[in-house]
Design a protein around this motif. Sequence first.
Motif, PDB file in Angstrom:
ATOM      1  N   TYR A  88      45.591  33.028  38.945  1.00 16.49           N
ATOM      2  CA  TYR A  88      44.556  33.452  37.845  1.00 16.49           C
ATOM      3  C   TYR A  88      45.224  33.387  36.908  1.00 16.49           C
ATOM      4  O   TYR A  88      45.098  34.597  36.299  1.00 16.49           O
ATOM      5  N   ALA A  89      44.064  32.958  35.554  1.00 14.83           N
ATOM      6  CA  ALA A  89      44.621  33.390  34.302  1.00 14.83           C
ATOM      7  C   ALA A  89      43.005  32.702  34.200  1.00 14.83           C
ATOM      8  O   ALA A  89      42.620  31.345  34.414  1.00 14.83           O
ATOM      9  N   PRO A  90      42.243  33.623  32.881  1.00 17.66           N
ATOM     10  CA  PRO A  90      41.417  32.568  32.178  1.00 17.66           C
ATOM     11  C   PRO A  90      41.690  31.403  31.621  1.00 17.66           C
ATOM     12  O   PRO A  90      42.250  31.354  31.098  1.00 17.66           O
ATOM     13  N   THR A 120      33.780  34.488  38.827  1.00 12.24           N
ATOM     14  CA  THR A 120      34.709  35.049  38.174  1.00 12.24           C
ATOM     15  C   THR A 120      35.854  36.452  38.213  1.00 12.24           C
ATOM     16  O   THR A 120      36.415  36.720  38.862  1.00 12.24           O
ATOM     17  N   GLY A 121      34.485  37.189  38.471  1.00 11.28           N
ATOM     18  CA  GLY A 121      34.447  38.711  39.067  1.00 11.28           C
ATOM     19  C   GLY A 121      35.474  38.720  40.228  1.00 11.28           C
ATOM     20  O   GLY A 121      36.614  39.505  40.588  1.00 11.28           O
ATOM     21  N   LEU A 174      37.562  36.663  41.264  1.00  7.66           N
ATOM     22  CA  LEU A 174      38.801  35.616  41.163  1.00  7.66           C
ATOM     23  C   LEU A 174      39.342  36.794  40.228  1.00  7.66           C
ATOM     24  O   LEU A 174      41.230  36.830  41.118  1.00  7.66           O
ATOM     25  N   ARG A 175      38.913  37.765  40.153  1.00  8.08           N
ATOM     26  CA  ARG A 175      39.927  38.610  39.706  1.00  8.08           C
ATOM     27  C   ARG A 175      40.368  39.216  40.557  1.00  8.08           C
ATOM     28  O   ARG A 175      41.174  39.740  39.756  1.00  8.08           O
ATOM     29  N   ILE A 176      39.650  40.470  41.064  1.00  6.92           N
ATOM     30  CA  ILE A 176      40.059  40.224  42.280  1.00  6.92           C
ATOM     31  C   ILE A 176      41.251  40.188  42.829  1.00  6.92           C
ATOM     32  O   ILE A 176      42.293  40.398  43.572  1.00  6.92           O
ATOM     33  N   GLN A 209      34.862  38.153  49.998  1.00  9.23           N
ATOM     34  CA  GLN A 209      36.644  38.191  49.225  1.00  9.23           C
ATOM     35  C   GLN A 209      37.240  36.605  50.739  1.00  9.23           C
ATOM     36  O   GLN A 209      37.726  36.341  50.155  1.00  9.23           O
ATOM     37  N   GLY A 225      42.847  38.343  41.556  1.00  4.20           N
ATOM     38  CA  GLY A 225      43.948  37.441  41.227  1.00  4.20           C
ATOM     39  C   GLY A 225      45.040  39.353  40.932  1.00  4.20           C
ATOM     40  O   GLY A 225      46.351  39.535  41.311  1.00  4.20           O
ATOM     41  N   LYS A 226      44.228  39.845  41.164  1.00  2.00           N
ATOM     42  CA  LYS A 226      44.932  41.069  41.142  1.00  2.00           C
ATOM     43  C   LYS A 226      45.541  41.763  42.502  1.00  2.00           C
ATOM     44  O   LYS A 226      46.665  42.938  41.966  1.00  2.00           O
TER      45      LYS A 226
END
Lengths: 168, 168
Positions: free
Chosen positions: A59-61, A45-46, A48-50, A11, A52-53
Amino acid sequence: MVSIDDLSASQEDYLEAIFHISEEKMAARAKDIAKYLDVKASSVTGALRILGKHELINYAPYDLITLTDKGRVIAEEIVYRHRALEKFLVKVLGIEREDADAAACKMEHHVPKAIIERLVKYAEYVDHCPRGGVSWESGFGYYCKHGCTDQDCERCVGEMEIQSQKLV
Amino acid sequence: MVSIDDLSASQEDYLEAIFHISEEKMAARAKDIAKYLDVKASSVTGALRILGKHELINYAPYDLITLTDKGRVIAEEIVYRHRALEKFLVKVLGIEREDADAAACKMEHHVPKAIIERLVKYAEYVDHCPRGGVSWESGFGYYCKHGCTDQDCERCVGEMEIQSQKLV
DNA sequence: GTATTTTTTTAGGCACGCCTTACTTATTAT
DNA sequence: ATAATAAGTAAGGCGTGCCTAAAAAAATAC
Protein backbone atom coordinates in the motif's frame (compact mmCIF):
# COMPACT_ATOMS: atom_id res chain seq x y z
CA MET A 1 4.87 -10.99 13.10
CA VAL A 2 1.18 -10.87 12.30
CA SER A 3 -0.91 -14.02 12.17
CA ILE A 4 -4.51 -14.55 11.15
CA ASP A 5 -5.54 -14.54 14.78
CA ASP A 6 -4.40 -10.94 15.20
CA LEU A 7 -6.89 -9.67 12.65
CA SER A 8 -10.20 -8.19 13.63
CA ALA A 9 -13.36 -9.29 11.85
CA SER A 10 -13.37 -6.16 9.73
CA GLN A 11 -9.73 -6.53 8.80
CA GLU A 12 -10.50 -10.05 7.65
CA ASP A 13 -13.30 -8.64 5.55
CA TYR A 14 -10.98 -6.13 3.93
CA LEU A 15 -8.40 -8.80 3.16
CA GLU A 16 -11.07 -11.07 1.75
CA ALA A 17 -12.40 -8.26 -0.42
CA ILE A 18 -8.96 -7.44 -1.76
CA PHE A 19 -8.41 -11.10 -2.53
CA HIS A 20 -11.61 -11.43 -4.53
CA ILE A 21 -11.18 -8.15 -6.36
CA SER A 22 -7.58 -9.01 -7.20
CA GLU A 23 -8.70 -12.29 -8.72
CA GLU A 24 -10.71 -10.37 -11.26
CA LYS A 25 -8.72 -7.26 -11.90
CA MET A 26 -5.08 -7.92 -10.95
CA ALA A 27 -5.15 -5.11 -8.42
CA ALA A 28 -7.72 -3.50 -6.22
CA ARG A 29 -8.55 0.15 -5.79
CA ALA A 30 -10.01 1.73 -2.70
CA LYS A 31 -13.19 2.50 -4.57
CA ASP A 32 -13.72 -1.18 -5.45
CA ILE A 33 -13.19 -2.22 -1.87
CA ALA A 34 -15.61 0.37 -0.59
CA LYS A 35 -18.23 -0.84 -3.01
CA TYR A 36 -17.56 -4.51 -2.24
CA LEU A 37 -17.90 -4.03 1.49
CA ASP A 38 -20.53 -1.29 1.31
CA VAL A 39 -18.55 1.21 3.36
CA LYS A 40 -17.38 4.73 2.59
CA ALA A 41 -14.11 5.22 0.76
CA SER A 42 -12.70 7.10 3.70
CA SER A 43 -13.21 4.07 5.90
CA VAL A 44 -11.16 2.03 3.47
CA THR A 45 -8.11 4.25 3.71
CA GLY A 46 -7.72 3.66 7.42
CA ALA A 47 -8.06 -0.08 7.04
CA LEU A 48 -5.54 -0.14 4.21
CA ARG A 49 -3.00 1.74 6.30
CA ILE A 50 -3.24 -0.89 9.01
CA LEU A 51 -3.03 -3.82 6.62
CA GLY A 52 -0.09 -2.09 4.94
CA LYS A 53 1.67 -1.54 8.22
CA HIS A 54 1.31 -5.25 8.95
CA GLU A 55 2.75 -6.00 5.52
CA LEU A 56 -0.31 -7.90 4.36
CA ILE A 57 -0.83 -5.60 1.41
CA ASN A 58 1.39 -3.39 -0.71
CA TYR A 59 0.00 0.00 0.00
CA ALA A 60 1.14 3.44 -0.96
CA PRO A 61 -1.23 6.40 -1.14
CA TYR A 62 -2.88 6.72 -4.55
CA ASP A 63 -1.19 3.54 -5.75
CA LEU A 64 -2.65 0.20 -6.73
CA ILE A 65 -3.26 -2.26 -3.93
CA THR A 66 -1.98 -5.83 -4.05
CA LEU A 67 -1.59 -8.59 -1.52
CA THR A 68 1.86 -9.48 -0.23
CA ASP A 69 2.78 -13.18 -0.06
CA LYS A 70 2.03 -13.10 3.64
CA GLY A 71 -1.28 -11.40 3.00
CA ARG A 72 -2.26 -13.88 0.34
CA VAL A 73 -1.69 -16.84 2.64
CA ILE A 74 -3.98 -15.32 5.23
CA ALA A 75 -6.57 -14.23 2.68
CA GLU A 76 -6.70 -17.74 1.29
CA GLU A 77 -7.28 -19.13 4.75
CA ILE A 78 -10.17 -16.71 5.24
CA VAL A 79 -11.70 -17.60 1.90
CA TYR A 80 -11.28 -21.27 2.69
CA ARG A 81 -13.24 -20.84 5.92
CA HIS A 82 -16.01 -19.02 4.14
CA ARG A 83 -16.34 -21.66 1.46
CA ALA A 84 -16.14 -24.50 3.92
CA LEU A 85 -18.92 -23.01 6.01
CA GLU A 86 -21.08 -22.30 3.02
CA LYS A 87 -20.63 -25.78 1.63
CA PHE A 88 -21.57 -27.27 4.97
CA LEU A 89 -24.69 -25.16 5.27
CA VAL A 90 -25.82 -26.08 1.77
CA LYS A 91 -24.80 -29.70 1.49
CA VAL A 92 -25.45 -30.87 5.02
CA LEU A 93 -28.15 -28.59 6.36
CA GLY A 94 -29.86 -27.91 3.08
CA ILE A 95 -29.81 -24.14 3.42
CA GLU A 96 -30.44 -22.16 0.24
CA ARG A 97 -27.19 -21.04 -1.39
CA GLU A 98 -27.89 -17.32 -0.96
CA ASP A 99 -28.88 -17.65 2.67
CA ALA A 100 -25.87 -19.86 3.27
CA ASP A 101 -23.57 -17.26 1.80
CA ALA A 102 -25.04 -14.52 3.97
CA ALA A 103 -24.82 -16.70 7.06
CA ALA A 104 -21.24 -17.69 6.26
CA CYS A 105 -20.33 -13.99 6.07
CA LYS A 106 -21.73 -13.42 9.52
CA MET A 107 -20.26 -16.55 11.05
CA GLU A 108 -16.88 -16.96 9.43
CA HIS A 109 -14.96 -14.73 11.82
CA HIS A 110 -16.26 -16.49 14.88
CA VAL A 111 -15.98 -20.18 14.18
CA PRO A 112 -12.80 -21.66 15.67
CA LYS A 113 -10.45 -23.29 13.23
CA ALA A 114 -10.86 -26.72 14.79
CA ILE A 115 -14.60 -26.52 14.24
CA ILE A 116 -14.15 -25.50 10.62
CA GLU A 117 -11.94 -28.52 10.10
CA ARG A 118 -14.65 -30.74 11.51
CA LEU A 119 -17.31 -29.19 9.35
CA VAL A 120 -15.15 -29.78 6.33
CA LYS A 121 -14.60 -33.37 7.33
CA TYR A 122 -18.28 -33.89 7.94
CA ALA A 123 -19.36 -32.37 4.66
CA GLU A 124 -16.74 -34.49 2.96
CA TYR A 125 -18.10 -37.57 4.69
CA VAL A 126 -21.68 -36.89 3.73
CA ASP A 127 -20.55 -36.11 0.21
CA HIS A 128 -18.33 -39.14 0.03
CA CYS A 129 -20.43 -41.76 1.73
CA PRO A 130 -24.07 -40.80 1.25
CA ARG A 131 -25.09 -44.28 2.31
CA GLY A 132 -23.36 -44.07 5.66
CA GLY A 133 -24.16 -40.44 6.12
CA VAL A 134 -27.13 -38.46 5.10
CA SER A 135 -28.10 -37.58 1.62
CA TRP A 136 -30.20 -34.47 1.79
CA GLU A 137 -33.11 -35.60 -0.34
CA SER A 138 -33.74 -38.98 1.17
CA GLY A 139 -32.53 -38.35 4.68
CA PHE A 140 -32.64 -35.09 6.54
CA GLY A 141 -34.63 -33.24 3.91
CA TYR A 142 -37.35 -35.84 4.09
CA TYR A 143 -37.29 -35.75 7.87
CA CYS A 144 -37.65 -31.97 7.82
CA LYS A 145 -40.81 -32.22 5.79
CA HIS A 146 -42.47 -35.31 7.15
CA GLY A 147 -40.83 -36.11 10.46
CA CYS A 148 -40.05 -39.67 11.41
CA THR A 149 -42.01 -42.18 9.36
CA ASP A 150 -40.40 -45.32 10.69
CA GLN A 151 -43.22 -47.48 12.05
CA ASP A 152 -40.91 -49.36 14.38
CA CYS A 153 -38.97 -46.35 15.62
CA GLU A 154 -38.48 -46.85 19.34
CA ARG A 155 -38.28 -43.15 20.04
CA CYS A 156 -41.51 -42.46 18.21
CA VAL A 157 -43.27 -45.08 20.28
CA GLY A 158 -42.38 -43.04 23.32
CA GLU A 159 -43.58 -39.84 21.71
CA MET A 160 -46.83 -41.41 20.64
CA GLU A 161 -47.47 -42.48 24.22
CA ILE A 162 -46.91 -38.91 25.33
CA GLN A 163 -49.28 -37.71 22.62
CA SER A 164 -51.95 -40.18 23.77
CA GLN A 165 -51.63 -39.03 27.34
CA LYS A 166 -52.13 -35.44 26.27
CA LEU A 167 -55.28 -36.38 24.43
CA VAL A 168 -56.84 -38.11 27.43
CA MET B 1 -39.99 -2.19 22.63
CA VAL B 2 -36.73 -4.12 22.79
CA SER B 3 -36.24 -7.40 20.97
CA ILE B 4 -33.39 -9.86 21.02
CA ASP B 5 -32.06 -8.39 17.79
CA ASP B 6 -31.43 -5.04 19.43
CA LEU B 7 -28.92 -6.49 21.87
CA SER B 8 -25.20 -6.32 21.29
CA ALA B 9 -23.11 -9.44 21.77
CA SER B 10 -21.92 -8.21 25.13
CA GLN B 11 -25.43 -7.41 26.29
CA GLU B 12 -26.42 -10.93 25.36
CA ASP B 13 -23.54 -12.19 27.45
CA TYR B 14 -24.68 -10.18 30.43
CA LEU B 15 -28.22 -11.44 30.13
CA GLU B 16 -26.99 -14.99 29.77
CA ALA B 17 -24.77 -14.62 32.82
CA ILE B 18 -27.62 -13.25 34.91
CA PHE B 19 -29.80 -16.10 33.80
CA HIS B 20 -27.28 -18.75 34.81
CA ILE B 21 -26.38 -17.11 38.10
CA SER B 22 -30.06 -16.65 38.94
CA GLU B 23 -30.65 -20.34 38.38
CA GLU B 24 -28.25 -21.14 41.18
CA LYS B 25 -28.74 -18.33 43.62
CA MET B 26 -32.20 -16.84 43.03
CA ALA B 27 -30.68 -13.46 42.25
CA ALA B 28 -27.44 -12.14 40.84
CA ARG B 29 -25.12 -9.50 42.18
CA ALA B 30 -22.79 -7.35 40.09
CA LYS B 31 -19.81 -9.08 41.63
CA ASP B 32 -20.99 -12.49 40.45
CA ILE B 33 -21.54 -11.19 36.97
CA ALA B 34 -18.10 -9.60 36.85
CA LYS B 35 -16.54 -12.88 37.90
CA TYR B 36 -18.68 -14.91 35.53
CA LEU B 37 -17.76 -12.78 32.54
CA ASP B 38 -14.22 -11.94 33.67
CA VAL B 39 -14.84 -8.25 33.48
CA LYS B 40 -14.27 -5.43 35.97
CA ALA B 41 -17.13 -4.65 38.33
CA SER B 42 -17.28 -1.13 36.99
CA SER B 43 -17.93 -2.46 33.50
CA VAL B 44 -20.91 -4.34 34.83
CA THR B 45 -22.68 -1.23 36.11
CA GLY B 46 -23.09 0.36 32.71
CA ALA B 47 -24.37 -2.83 31.18
CA LEU B 48 -26.88 -3.28 34.00
CA ARG B 49 -28.16 0.24 33.61
CA ILE B 50 -28.83 -0.38 29.94
CA LEU B 51 -30.52 -3.71 30.55
CA GLY B 52 -32.52 -2.08 33.31
CA LYS B 53 -33.53 0.81 31.10
CA HIS B 54 -34.77 -1.69 28.53
CA GLU B 55 -36.70 -3.43 31.29
CA LEU B 56 -34.91 -6.71 30.82
CA ILE B 57 -33.74 -6.79 34.42
CA ASN B 58 -34.98 -5.35 37.69
CA TYR B 59 -32.13 -3.15 38.65
CA ALA B 60 -31.68 -0.70 41.46
CA PRO B 61 -28.30 0.27 42.92
CA TYR B 62 -27.17 -2.01 45.73
CA ASP B 63 -30.17 -4.19 45.22
CA LEU B 64 -30.38 -7.74 44.01
CA ILE B 65 -30.62 -8.22 40.26
CA THR B 66 -33.37 -10.32 38.74
CA LEU B 67 -34.69 -10.83 35.25
CA THR B 68 -38.00 -9.33 34.26
CA ASP B 69 -40.44 -11.55 32.39
CA LYS B 70 -39.39 -9.88 29.19
CA GLY B 71 -35.75 -10.37 30.07
CA ARG B 72 -36.26 -14.01 30.91
CA VAL B 73 -37.84 -14.71 27.56
CA ILE B 74 -34.86 -13.25 25.77
CA ALA B 75 -32.33 -14.87 28.10
CA GLU B 76 -33.95 -18.23 27.48
CA GLU B 77 -33.70 -17.68 23.76
CA ILE B 78 -29.99 -16.92 24.13
CA VAL B 79 -29.39 -19.96 26.31
CA TYR B 80 -31.38 -22.05 23.86
CA ARG B 81 -29.08 -20.96 21.05
CA HIS B 82 -26.02 -21.75 23.06
CA ARG B 83 -27.23 -25.20 24.02
CA ALA B 84 -28.44 -25.97 20.53
CA LEU B 85 -25.06 -25.08 19.10
CA GLU B 86 -23.20 -27.03 21.73
CA LYS B 87 -25.39 -30.07 21.27
CA PHE B 88 -24.84 -29.97 17.55
CA LEU B 89 -21.09 -29.69 17.94
CA VAL B 90 -20.96 -32.61 20.34
CA LYS B 91 -23.56 -34.95 18.94
CA VAL B 92 -23.09 -34.40 15.26
CA LEU B 93 -19.50 -33.29 14.85
CA GLY B 94 -18.09 -35.19 17.80
CA ILE B 95 -16.35 -32.18 19.35
CA GLU B 96 -15.28 -32.58 22.98
CA ARG B 97 -17.83 -31.06 25.37
CA GLU B 98 -15.45 -28.40 26.71
CA ASP B 99 -14.27 -27.32 23.28
CA ALA B 100 -17.85 -27.29 22.09
CA ASP B 101 -18.86 -25.02 24.95
CA ALA B 102 -16.04 -22.59 24.23
CA ALA B 103 -16.85 -22.59 20.52
CA ALA B 104 -20.54 -22.07 21.21
CA CYS B 105 -19.66 -19.02 23.32
CA LYS B 106 -17.75 -17.52 20.44
CA MET B 107 -20.29 -18.40 17.79
CA GLU B 108 -23.65 -17.95 19.43
CA HIS B 109 -24.03 -14.25 18.73
CA HIS B 110 -23.31 -14.62 15.05
CA VAL B 111 -25.32 -17.58 13.87
CA PRO B 112 -28.58 -16.49 12.27
CA LYS B 113 -31.71 -17.81 13.88
CA ALA B 114 -32.72 -19.77 10.79
CA ILE B 115 -29.40 -21.62 10.87
CA ILE B 116 -29.80 -22.43 14.55
CA GLU B 117 -33.20 -23.90 13.81
CA ARG B 118 -31.69 -26.09 11.14
CA LEU B 119 -28.90 -27.24 13.40
CA VAL B 120 -31.45 -28.16 16.02
CA LYS B 121 -33.47 -30.05 13.48
CA TYR B 122 -30.43 -31.86 12.21
CA ALA B 123 -29.19 -32.85 15.64
CA GLU B 124 -32.70 -34.01 16.43
CA TYR B 125 -32.75 -36.04 13.26
CA VAL B 126 -29.43 -37.72 13.94
CA ASP B 127 -30.49 -38.31 17.51
CA HIS B 128 -33.89 -39.55 16.52
CA CYS B 129 -33.10 -41.65 13.52
CA PRO B 130 -29.54 -42.94 13.95
CA ARG B 131 -30.19 -45.45 11.20
CA GLY B 132 -31.13 -42.85 8.63
CA GLY B 133 -28.69 -40.32 9.94
CA VAL B 134 -25.28 -40.74 11.42
CA SER B 135 -24.44 -42.20 14.74
CA TRP B 136 -21.13 -40.76 15.77
CA GLU B 137 -19.36 -43.99 16.68
CA SER B 138 -20.22 -46.04 13.66
CA GLY B 139 -20.54 -43.30 11.09
CA PHE B 140 -18.63 -40.06 11.00
CA GLY B 141 -16.34 -40.94 13.91
CA TYR B 142 -15.22 -44.06 12.14
CA TYR B 143 -14.73 -42.16 8.92
CA CYS B 144 -12.62 -39.56 10.72
CA LYS B 145 -10.28 -42.23 11.94
CA HIS B 146 -10.15 -44.68 9.07
CA GLY B 147 -11.49 -42.89 6.03
CA CYS B 148 -13.77 -44.68 3.62
CA THR B 149 -13.59 -48.46 3.96
CA ASP B 150 -16.34 -49.32 1.54
CA GLN B 151 -14.82 -51.66 -1.04
CA ASP B 152 -17.40 -50.79 -3.64
CA CYS B 153 -17.43 -47.04 -3.04
CA GLU B 154 -17.60 -45.40 -6.46
CA ARG B 155 -15.86 -42.27 -5.30
CA CYS B 156 -13.00 -44.22 -3.81
CA VAL B 157 -12.49 -46.05 -7.07
CA GLY B 158 -11.83 -42.71 -8.65
CA GLU B 159 -9.45 -41.74 -5.90
CA MET B 160 -7.59 -45.02 -6.11
CA GLU B 161 -7.07 -44.48 -9.80
CA ILE B 162 -5.61 -41.11 -9.02
CA GLN B 163 -3.42 -42.67 -6.36
CA SER B 164 -2.20 -45.30 -8.81
CA GLN B 165 -1.35 -42.70 -11.38
CA LYS B 166 0.70 -40.83 -8.82
CA LEU B 167 2.63 -43.96 -8.00
CA VAL B 168 3.55 -44.59 -11.62
C1' DG C 1 -2.79 23.21 -20.85
C1' DT C 2 -6.34 24.50 -18.15
C1' DA C 3 -10.89 22.97 -16.43
C1' DT C 4 -13.86 19.43 -14.82
C1' DT C 5 -14.70 15.08 -12.80
C1' DT C 6 -13.31 11.15 -10.22
C1' DT C 7 -10.67 9.11 -6.69
C1' DT C 8 -8.25 9.23 -2.50
C1' DT C 9 -6.93 11.16 1.71
C1' DT C 10 -7.37 14.02 5.82
C1' DA C 11 -9.76 15.82 9.75
C1' DG C 12 -13.10 15.61 13.09
C1' DG C 13 -17.03 13.16 15.29
C1' DC C 14 -19.82 9.36 17.24
C1' DA C 15 -21.13 4.87 19.44
C1' DC C 16 -19.59 0.86 21.62
C1' DG C 17 -17.49 -1.63 25.22
C1' DC C 18 -13.93 -2.14 27.87
C1' DC C 19 -10.51 -0.11 31.21
C1' DT C 20 -8.59 2.59 35.63
C1' DT C 21 -8.89 5.74 39.43
C1' DA C 22 -11.31 7.94 42.88
C1' DC C 23 -15.35 8.16 45.44
C1' DT C 24 -19.80 6.59 47.81
C1' DT C 25 -22.57 3.29 50.09
C1' DA C 26 -23.20 -1.23 52.64
C1' DT C 27 -21.80 -4.83 55.45
C1' DT C 28 -19.19 -7.00 58.95
C1' DA C 29 -16.33 -7.44 63.08
C1' DT C 30 -15.02 -5.95 67.34
C1' DA D 1 -20.84 2.57 67.34
C1' DT D 2 -17.03 2.87 64.68
C1' DA D 3 -13.37 0.99 62.02
C1' DA D 4 -12.24 -2.13 58.40
C1' DT D 5 -13.67 -4.34 54.38
C1' DA D 6 -16.57 -5.25 50.51
C1' DA D 7 -19.58 -3.72 46.86
C1' DG D 8 -21.16 -0.38 43.72
C1' DT D 9 -20.91 4.21 41.06
C1' DA D 10 -18.95 8.26 38.48
C1' DA D 11 -15.80 10.24 35.47
C1' DG D 12 -12.58 10.06 32.10
C1' DG D 13 -9.52 7.38 28.81
C1' DC D 14 -8.52 4.11 25.04
C1' DG D 15 -9.06 1.37 20.78
C1' DT D 16 -12.06 -0.02 17.08
C1' DG D 17 -14.58 1.04 13.22
C1' DC D 18 -17.73 3.49 11.14
C1' DC D 19 -19.45 8.16 9.45
C1' DT D 20 -19.51 13.17 7.04
C1' DA D 21 -17.38 17.06 5.00
C1' DA D 22 -13.82 19.06 2.80
C1' DA D 23 -9.13 19.19 0.82
C1' DA D 24 -5.73 17.15 -2.21
C1' DA D 25 -4.24 14.36 -5.97
C1' DA D 26 -5.00 12.00 -10.25
C1' DA D 27 -7.44 11.18 -14.38
C1' DT D 28 -10.07 12.85 -18.08
C1' DA D 29 -12.22 16.28 -21.22
C1' DC D 30 -12.08 20.13 -23.99
